[in-house]
Design a protein around this motif. Structure first.
Motif, PDB file in Angstrom:
ATOM      1  N   ALA A   4      -9.878   3.734   0.088  1.00 35.48           N
ATOM      2  CA  ALA A   4      -8.988   2.579  -0.036  1.00 35.48           C
ATOM      3  C   ALA A   4      -7.536   3.002   0.167  1.00 35.48           C
ATOM      4  CB  ALA A   4      -9.166   1.919  -1.397  1.00 35.48           C
ATOM      5  N   LEU A   5      -7.187   4.154  -0.407  1.00 36.14           N
ATOM      6  CA  LEU A   5      -5.831   4.664  -0.220  1.00 36.14           C
ATOM      7  C   LEU A   5      -5.557   4.968   1.243  1.00 36.14           C
ATOM      8  CD1 LEU A   5      -5.433   7.107  -3.256  1.00 36.14           C
ATOM      9  CD2 LEU A   5      -3.986   5.142  -2.757  1.00 36.14           C
ATOM     10  N   SER A   6      -6.533   5.573   1.881  1.00 36.64           N
ATOM     11  CA  SER A   6      -6.381   5.920   3.288  1.00 36.64           C
ATOM     12  C   SER A   6      -6.127   4.677   4.135  1.00 36.64           C
ATOM     13  CB  SER A   6      -7.638   6.649   3.780  1.00 36.64           C
ATOM     14  OG  SER A   6      -7.535   6.974   5.148  1.00 36.64           O
ATOM     15  N   ASP A   7      -6.894   3.619   3.861  1.00 33.79           N
ATOM     16  CA  ASP A   7      -6.736   2.371   4.624  1.00 33.79           C
ATOM     17  C   ASP A   7      -5.395   1.702   4.308  1.00 33.79           C
ATOM     18  OD1 ASP A   7      -9.195   2.729   5.787  1.00 33.79           O
ATOM     19  OD2 ASP A   7     -10.254   1.424   4.377  1.00 33.79           O
ATOM     20  N   ASP A   8      -5.053   1.639   3.015  1.00 29.59           N
ATOM     21  CA  ASP A   8      -3.835   0.943   2.601  1.00 29.59           C
ATOM     22  C   ASP A   8      -2.573   1.629   3.120  1.00 29.59           C
ATOM     23  OD1 ASP A   8      -5.359  -0.916   1.303  1.00 29.59           O
ATOM     24  OD2 ASP A   8      -5.067  -0.063  -0.698  1.00 29.59           O
ATOM     25  N   LEU A   9      -2.588   2.968   3.113  1.00 30.60           N
ATOM     26  CA  LEU A   9      -1.388   3.710   3.490  1.00 30.60           C
ATOM     27  C   LEU A   9      -1.361   4.067   4.972  1.00 30.60           C
ATOM     28  CD1 LEU A   9      -1.062   6.146   0.429  1.00 30.60           C
ATOM     29  CD2 LEU A   9      -0.148   3.842   0.715  1.00 30.60           C
ATOM     30  N   GLY A  10      -2.479   3.878   5.650  1.00 27.85           N
ATOM     31  CA  GLY A  10      -2.534   4.190   7.071  1.00 27.85           C
ATOM     32  C   GLY A  10      -2.446   5.671   7.365  1.00 27.85           C
ATOM     33  N   VAL A  11      -3.025   6.492   6.476  1.00 27.63           N
ATOM     34  CA  VAL A  11      -3.049   7.937   6.678  1.00 27.63           C
ATOM     35  C   VAL A  11      -4.484   8.428   6.546  1.00 27.63           C
ATOM     36  CG1 VAL A  11      -0.688   8.255   5.819  1.00 27.63           C
ATOM     37  CG2 VAL A  11      -2.608   8.403   4.221  1.00 27.63           C
ATOM     38  N   SER A  12      -4.722   9.658   6.918  1.00 26.72           N
ATOM     39  CA  SER A  12      -6.077  10.204   6.897  1.00 26.72           C
ATOM     40  C   SER A  12      -6.527  10.531   5.472  1.00 26.72           C
ATOM     41  CB  SER A  12      -6.142  11.476   7.746  1.00 26.72           C
ATOM     42  OG  SER A  12      -5.375  12.512   7.155  1.00 26.72           O
ATOM     43  N   ARG A  13      -7.820  10.653   5.293  1.00 21.02           N
ATOM     44  CA  ARG A  13      -8.371  11.079   4.003  1.00 21.02           C
ATOM     45  C   ARG A  13      -7.856  12.458   3.643  1.00 21.02           C
ATOM     46  NH1 ARG A  13     -13.211   9.281   2.143  1.00 21.02           N
ATOM     47  NH2 ARG A  13     -12.719  10.678   0.411  1.00 21.02           N
ATOM     48  N   THR A  14      -7.681  13.310   4.649  1.00 19.84           N
ATOM     49  CA  THR A  14      -7.167  14.658   4.392  1.00 19.84           C
ATOM     50  C   THR A  14      -5.756  14.596   3.828  1.00 19.84           C
ATOM     51  OG1 THR A  14      -8.494  15.575   6.195  1.00 19.84           O
ATOM     52  CG2 THR A  14      -6.611  16.884   5.438  1.00 19.84           C
TER      53      THR A  14
ATOM     54  N   ASP B 269       7.108   7.953   1.353  1.00 16.10           N
ATOM     55  CA  ASP B 269       6.207   9.055   1.658  1.00 16.10           C
ATOM     56  C   ASP B 269       4.867   8.871   0.951  1.00 16.10           C
ATOM     57  OD1 ASP B 269       6.478   9.914  -0.997  1.00 16.10           O
ATOM     58  OD2 ASP B 269       8.032  11.359  -0.520  1.00 16.10           O
ATOM     59  N   THR B 270       3.891   9.675   1.376  1.00 10.40           N
ATOM     60  CA  THR B 270       2.535   9.521   0.858  1.00 10.40           C
ATOM     61  C   THR B 270       2.479   9.768  -0.641  1.00 10.40           C
ATOM     62  OG1 THR B 270       1.625  10.238   2.995  1.00 10.40           O
ATOM     63  CG2 THR B 270       0.160  10.332   1.084  1.00 10.40           C
ATOM     64  N   ARG B 271       3.262  10.761  -1.139  1.00 11.69           N
ATOM     65  CA  ARG B 271       3.227  11.066  -2.571  1.00 11.69           C
ATOM     66  C   ARG B 271       3.670   9.866  -3.391  1.00 11.69           C
ATOM     67  NH1 ARG B 271       6.594  15.693  -5.946  1.00 11.69           N
ATOM     68  NH2 ARG B 271       8.205  14.097  -6.197  1.00 11.69           N
ATOM     69  N   ARG B 272       4.806   9.287  -3.013  1.00  8.20           N
ATOM     70  CA  ARG B 272       5.320   8.156  -3.791  1.00  8.20           C
ATOM     71  C   ARG B 272       4.397   6.952  -3.680  1.00  8.20           C
ATOM     72  NH1 ARG B 272      10.253   6.544  -6.106  1.00  8.20           N
ATOM     73  NH2 ARG B 272       9.708   4.698  -7.329  1.00  8.20           N
ATOM     74  N   ALA B 273       3.848   6.710  -2.495  1.00  7.10           N
ATOM     75  CA  ALA B 273       2.918   5.599  -2.317  1.00  7.10           C
ATOM     76  C   ALA B 273       1.662   5.797  -3.162  1.00  7.10           C
ATOM     77  CB  ALA B 273       2.546   5.463  -0.847  1.00  7.10           C
ATOM     78  N   LEU B 274       1.197   7.030  -3.256  1.00  8.28           N
ATOM     79  CA  LEU B 274       0.032   7.340  -4.077  1.00  8.28           C
ATOM     80  C   LEU B 274       0.330   7.088  -5.549  1.00  8.28           C
ATOM     81  CD1 LEU B 274      -2.762   8.506  -4.628  1.00  8.28           C
ATOM     82  CD2 LEU B 274      -1.810  10.800  -4.317  1.00  8.28           C
ATOM     83  N   LEU B 275       1.516   7.514  -6.003  1.00  7.50           N
ATOM     84  CA  LEU B 275       1.901   7.291  -7.401  1.00  7.50           C
ATOM     85  C   LEU B 275       1.989   5.801  -7.713  1.00  7.50           C
ATOM     86  CD1 LEU B 275       4.627  10.057  -7.761  1.00  7.50           C
ATOM     87  CD2 LEU B 275       2.425   9.992  -8.939  1.00  7.50           C
TER      88      LEU B 275
ATOM     89  N   PRO C  75      14.153   3.558  -5.907  1.00  9.10           N
ATOM     90  CA  PRO C  75      13.570   4.252  -4.753  1.00  9.10           C
ATOM     91  C   PRO C  75      14.075   5.680  -4.608  1.00  9.10           C
ATOM     92  CG  PRO C  75      15.357   2.866  -3.998  1.00  9.10           C
ATOM     93  CD  PRO C  75      15.242   2.627  -5.482  1.00  9.10           C
ATOM     94  N   TYR C  76      13.981   6.443  -5.690  1.00  8.15           N
ATOM     95  CA  TYR C  76      14.483   7.811  -5.680  1.00  8.15           C
ATOM     96  C   TYR C  76      13.332   8.809  -5.625  1.00  8.15           C
ATOM     97  CZ  TYR C  76      18.814   5.643  -7.419  1.00  8.15           C
ATOM     98  OH  TYR C  76      19.934   4.857  -7.586  1.00  8.15           O
ATOM     99  N   THR C  77      13.587   9.920  -4.956  1.00  8.71           N
ATOM    100  CA  THR C  77      12.674  11.067  -4.983  1.00  8.71           C
ATOM    101  C   THR C  77      13.176  12.036  -6.041  1.00  8.71           C
ATOM    102  OG1 THR C  77      12.192  10.846  -2.622  1.00  8.71           O
ATOM    103  CG2 THR C  77      11.726  12.974  -3.634  1.00  8.71           C
TER     104      THR C  77
END
Length: 343
Positions: free
Chosen positions: A20-30, A2-8, A73-75
């Motif tokens: 850069a995060l938006s491009d790397d993760l393939g999600v919007s800036r929002t 998920d986006t949270r874990r990828a951001l961390l 890989p735990y949440t």
């Protein structure tokens, strides 16, 4: 992921920009902005700098704080207060969740084996992991032993040399001598008080730091779900604990890093039991950390007591005891470490 874990994970490598995060993760800036705000609201104080987003110096004892730097890989689902982490993890497991660690600052309705009360005030590491392992039910005891190994390693990561009494009691200290008598002779009141705690722990193999409770549902050929609950007395006042119990803070005489303990525990458990092909590592790791092997023991079983010398642990966790009548394999029971004068 998920986006949270990828951001961390991205923040662990240093400052990173929103674009850069938006491009790397393939999600919007929002989506990135929302994830950052959610982390901040959870207690993970991300900073915004000219170089981009920066992780806090102190990640904090919170859900994202524990996930930060976690290799497993735990949440993490974090609560300030919860009746029982095992109950919550069981709900999640029944609903189909896999790889969710439920963590709480305090637990108001905790329980141990045989529904014994488990005191769990603010300051401990109280967590339960909900998993859906690919394994036959016959191997379930190995997950409990893996949790004991992981808990010992968590204690050692913050500076305390803990050990295991069969099957899964995590202890510190020894019951081989009588320190209470020595302290009384020396006239040292502080040492005598500590020694009396040792005396309360006599037969237990040391002072108890943690308890482990495993629950599962499944059939003979497979485990449907498994919940491994760990209660580790971290920054807990030893005076509030039952006789024979202690805490990391009491033993080390300092506050310990609960986040480091929790991360180590989860990472080590996954390294041992996260996949079926790793589970052959459990028993060797358990033997290395056990204080029971080589000791005279008494194990109270459903068929009566078994007394002798503990010589090994065999799959899936049975204690092998040499007795005058021959070798016995014990799968369950209350284990007591005996001194030379005990029978």
């Amino acid at each position: 992921m998920d986006t949270r874990r990828a951001l961390l994970d991205a923040l662990a490598d240093g400052p990173v920009s929103g674009p850069a995060l938006s491009d790397d993760l393939g999600v919007s800036r929002t989506a990135i902005w929302k994830a950052v705000e959610e982390l901040r609201e959870s207690g993970f104080a991300i900073e915004s700098t000219a170089a981009g987003y920066v992780a806090p110096d102190d990640p904090g004892y919170c859900g994202p704080g524990i996930e930060f730097g976690l290799d497993a890989p735990y949440t993490v689902e974090y609560h300030d207060s919860l009746s029982s982490t095992n109950n919550r993890a069981r709900e999640l497991a029944i609903d189909g969740s896999d790889g969710v660690a439920v963590v709480t600052d305090e637990q108001t309705g905790g329980r141990g084996r045989l529904n014994r009360e488990w005191i769990a005030p603010s300051g401990g590491v109280w967590l339960s992991l909900a998993t859906r392992p690919v394994a036959p039910a016959s191997r379930a005891p190995l997950f409990t032993l893996a949790a004991a190994v992981a808990t010992v390693d968590a204690c050692r990561a913050v500076g305390l040399d803990a050990h295991i009494k069969w099957p899964n009691d995590v202890l510190v200290g020894s019951d081989r001598e009588d320190p209470a008598a020595d302290a009384t002779v020396d006239g040292d009141a502080e040492n005598a008080e500590a020694a009396n705690r040792d005396a309360d722990a006599r037969g237990r193999g040391g002072r108890k730091l943690a308890g482990i409770l495993t629950e599962m549902e499944g059939e003979a050929d497979r485990v449907s779900w498994l919940v491994v609950g760990v209660g580790l007395n971290a920054n807990v006042d030893a005076a509030a604990l039952p006789p024979g119990a202690t805490s990391l803070a009491a033993e080390l005489d300092t506050t310990v890093d609960r986040r480091r303990a929790a991360v180590t525990l989860l990472d080590r458990f996954h390294a041992l039991a996260g996949t079926t092909d790793r589970m052959d590592r459990v028993l060797p790791a358990w033997r290395e950390r056990a204080s029971t092997l080589g000791r005279r023991v008494r194990v109270d079983t459903a068929d009566g007591p078994v007394v002798g010398t503990a010589v090994d642990v065999e799959p899936p966790g049975a204690l092998v005891i040499d007795t005058p009548e021959g070798s016995r394999r014990v799968h369950a029971g209350d284990c007591e470490h005996l001194r030379s004068t005990d029978t």
